[in-house]
Enzyme design. Structure first.
Site: not given
Length: 224
Positions: A69-71, A74
């Site tokens: 999920v993080c990318p 960002i």
């Protein structure tokens, strides 16, 4: 008796310290001071709350580099970054990864799960102090996410005061458009004392004057 009195004083001071520590992270209270190395562009920089004093700051914590999920968050922050800059705000991403891992991630193509080159910094909170101070660190040894941060988002005003914050569980990605909207609302509220921003408010729309008589003007228009 004297010794007993000293012990009582010590216990009271300890209790007061605990209360103060639990009250430290709150709306309209100062954000914790922080500092650390970060990746910006293709190199390393040293960042701190002191260096960003006098600016609006959006700090967002995320669990780990090279995850899932993080990318997406960002990259979406990066797409929106020019608009944050137009509002005079700085954006800082934070995780417990090292600065070298951050750099490797920014050098990984987005189609391969990387984030590519970014226009805002990713801070390396290897000591986990910043994550702990902002109360987003999972410190439950039985948790599958033990030792990493949850998705905390903090909007801090130029005086270093927390104006809004939210913490999402690990699987729940943020709406960057909503973070931006909240920044707009926080800035409007700071410049217009006595006025509030209703649900889904955006610049140019009606605000609410915080008294019974004047608020009726808004409600009569809003209910139509």
């Amino acid at each position: 008796k004297s010794m007993s009195g000293e012990r009582v004083c010590f216990v009271l001071l300890l209790a007061a310290a605990v209360v103060l520590s639990t009250e430290a992270l709150a709306i309209r209270k100062p954000a914790p001071d922080w500092s650390g190395p970060a990746v910006l562009g293709d190199g390393f920089v040293d960042l701190s709350s002191e260096k960003l004093k006098g600016k609006w700051v959006v700090i967002f914590f995320y669990p780990l580099d090279f995850t899932f999920v993080c990318p997406t968050e960002i990259v979406e922050f990066n797409k929106k970054y020019p608009e944050f800059k137009k509002l005079g705000a700085e954006v800082v991403g934070v995780s417990v990864d090292s600065k070298h891992t951050h750099l490797a991630w920014t050098r990984t193509p987005r189609e391969d799960g990387g984030v590519g080159k970014l226009d805002f910094p990713l801070l390396a909170d290897v000591s986990k102090k910043m994550s702990r101070d902002f109360e987003v660190l999972d410190e439950d040894p039985t948790s599958e996410h033990f030792g990493v941060t949850m998705r905390g988002t903090f909007i801090i005003d130029p005086q270093g005061i927390i104006r809004t914050f939210a913490i999402n569980d690990e699987p729940i990605g943020r709406s960057i458009d909503e973070v931006y909207r909240q920044l707009e609302a926080a800035q409007f509220a700071a410049s217009n004392q006595g006025k509030g921003c209703p649900a889904n408010w955006k610049p140019g729309e009606m605000s609410i004057t915080a008294n019974r008589a004047d608020s009726l003007e808004f409600f009569k228009s809003w209910i139509k």
